[in-house]
Design an enzyme around this catalytic site. Structure first.
Site, short mmCIF file in Angstrom:
data_model
loop_
_atom_site.label_atom_id
_atom_site.label_comp_id
_atom_site.label_asym_id
_atom_site.label_seq_id
_atom_site.Cartn_x
_atom_site.Cartn_y
_atom_site.Cartn_z
CE LYS A 13 -2.21 -1.09 3.86
NZ LYS A 13 -1.55 -2.37 4.24
NE ARG A 87 -4.18 -1.39 10.25
CZ ARG A 87 -3.08 -0.84 9.69
NH1 ARG A 87 -3.11 0.38 9.22
NH2 ARG A 87 -1.99 -1.55 9.58
NE ARG A 126 7.73 -3.24 5.65
CZ ARG A 126 6.45 -2.93 5.72
NH1 ARG A 126 5.77 -2.63 4.63
NH2 ARG A 126 5.83 -2.94 6.89
NE ARG A 160 6.25 -0.75 10.07
CZ ARG A 160 5.04 -0.76 9.53
NH1 ARG A 160 4.85 -0.18 8.35
NH2 ARG A 160 4.03 -1.30 10.17
NE ARG A 171 2.25 -5.08 11.15
CZ ARG A 171 3.41 -4.97 10.48
NH1 ARG A 171 4.48 -5.62 10.87
NH2 ARG A 171 3.47 -4.21 9.41
P1 AMP Z 1 0.97 0.39 9.21
O1 AMP Z 1 2.16 1.26 9.00
O2 AMP Z 1 -0.22 0.82 8.41
O3 AMP Z 1 1.30 -1.08 9.01
O4 AMP Z 1 0.53 0.56 10.74
C1 AMP Z 1 1.42 0.21 11.79
C2 AMP Z 1 0.63 0.03 13.09
O5 AMP Z 1 0.00 1.27 13.44
C3 AMP Z 1 -0.51 -0.97 13.04
O6 AMP Z 1 -0.07 -2.32 13.25
C4 AMP Z 1 -1.40 -0.47 14.18
O7 AMP Z 1 -0.85 -0.79 15.45
C5 AMP Z 1 -1.29 1.03 14.00
N1 AMP Z 1 -2.31 1.56 13.06
C6 AMP Z 1 -2.08 2.17 11.85
N2 AMP Z 1 -3.22 2.54 11.27
C7 AMP Z 1 -4.21 2.16 12.11
C8 AMP Z 1 -5.64 2.24 12.06
N3 AMP Z 1 -6.27 2.80 11.01
N4 AMP Z 1 -6.34 1.77 13.11
C9 AMP Z 1 -5.72 1.23 14.19
N5 AMP Z 1 -4.39 1.08 14.29
C10 AMP Z 1 -3.62 1.56 13.27
#
Ligand code: AMP
Length: 216
Positions: A13, A87, A126, A160, A171
């Site tokens: 994404k 989400r 990654r 990360r 996740r």
């Molecule tokens: P991402 O970079 O999108 O993979 O997000 C990393 C982490 O941030 C996720 O595993 C969640 O802990 C938190 N997170 C990001 N976006 C959301 C969302 N829309 N709702 C809840 N938690 C989020």
């Protein structure tokens, strides 16, 4: 045009969102990036969500909806790409209400499909450039031997904290339990399109472009 890129962690994404920013002048709104920024600047909210993020669980709807609400007040001439948001179903309802409030619409939800085994391989290998966000993979696209990002020349590569197999499984579970119902939700609203996210970056970008052309 406002769109959502929907898919499991590692679907690509962020990579595709950055291309759309470059090619179409759209604005990427990644709640993951916003939360990581809050953590690294040590805000109270950032400290509060750190452990939840590292475990691979979702932070509360209230927090992420608040983050998006602030950003929607900003410049939106090129349209928004919602990346990693919504989400959950309450987040999706809140986004609809916020867009309505601004007289804006959600034009397309692009689901990126990638099988789970490929996601584990992508995520555990990654790393990204801390300056421009270029994504590297230890196997398919290693960091350049001269230690400089091939996109921007910076030498600040990051991994990360949640890009390990244990967090990824949490996740993925969160994705299937809480996020994947959004596929049906947006299908029923006639905004969903699905693309194969497993191919080369250019091929996936082409598929997303075709979907966006059809809807404009
Ligand atoms: P991402 O970079 O999108 O993979 O997000 C990393 C982490 O941030 C996720 O595993 C969640 O802990 C938190 N997170 C990001 N976006 C959301 C969302 N829309 N709702 C809840 N938690 C989020």
């Amino acid at each position: 045009m406002n769109i959502i890129l929907l898919g499991p962690p590692g679907a690509g994404k962020g990579t595709q969102a950055r291309r759309l920013v470059e090619e179409r002048g759209m604005v990427q709104l990644s709640t993951g990036d916003m939360l990581r920024e809050a953590r690294s600047s040590g805000t109270e909210m950032g400290n509060r969500v750190a452990a939840v993020m590292d475990a691979g669980e979702l932070v509360t709807d209230e927090i992420v909806i608040g983050l998006i609400e602030e950003k929607l007040e900003g410049d939106r001439a090129g349209g928004f790409i919602f990346d990693g948001f919504p989400r959950t179903l309450p987040q999706a309802d809140a986004l609809g209400a916020l867009l309505d409030k601004h007289g804006a619409t959600l034009d397309r939800v692009v689901e990126m499909r990638v099988d789970d085994d490929a996601l584990v391989g992508r995520i555990t290998a990654r790393s990204t450039c801390g300056a421009c966000g270029e994504v590297y993979n230890d196997v398919t696209k290693p960091q350049p031997a001269d230690g400089k990002c091939s996109n921007c020349g910076a030498s600040d590569f990051k991994r990360r904290a949640d890009d390990n197999e244990e967090s990824l499984r949490t996740r993925l579970l969160a994705y299937y339990k809480q996020t994947s119902p959004l596929i049906g939700y947006y299908w029923a609203k006639e905004t969903l399109a699905s693309v194969d996210g497993l191919g080369e970056i250019d091929v996936v970008a082409g598929a997303i472009s075709s979907v966006l052309e059809e809807s404009s």
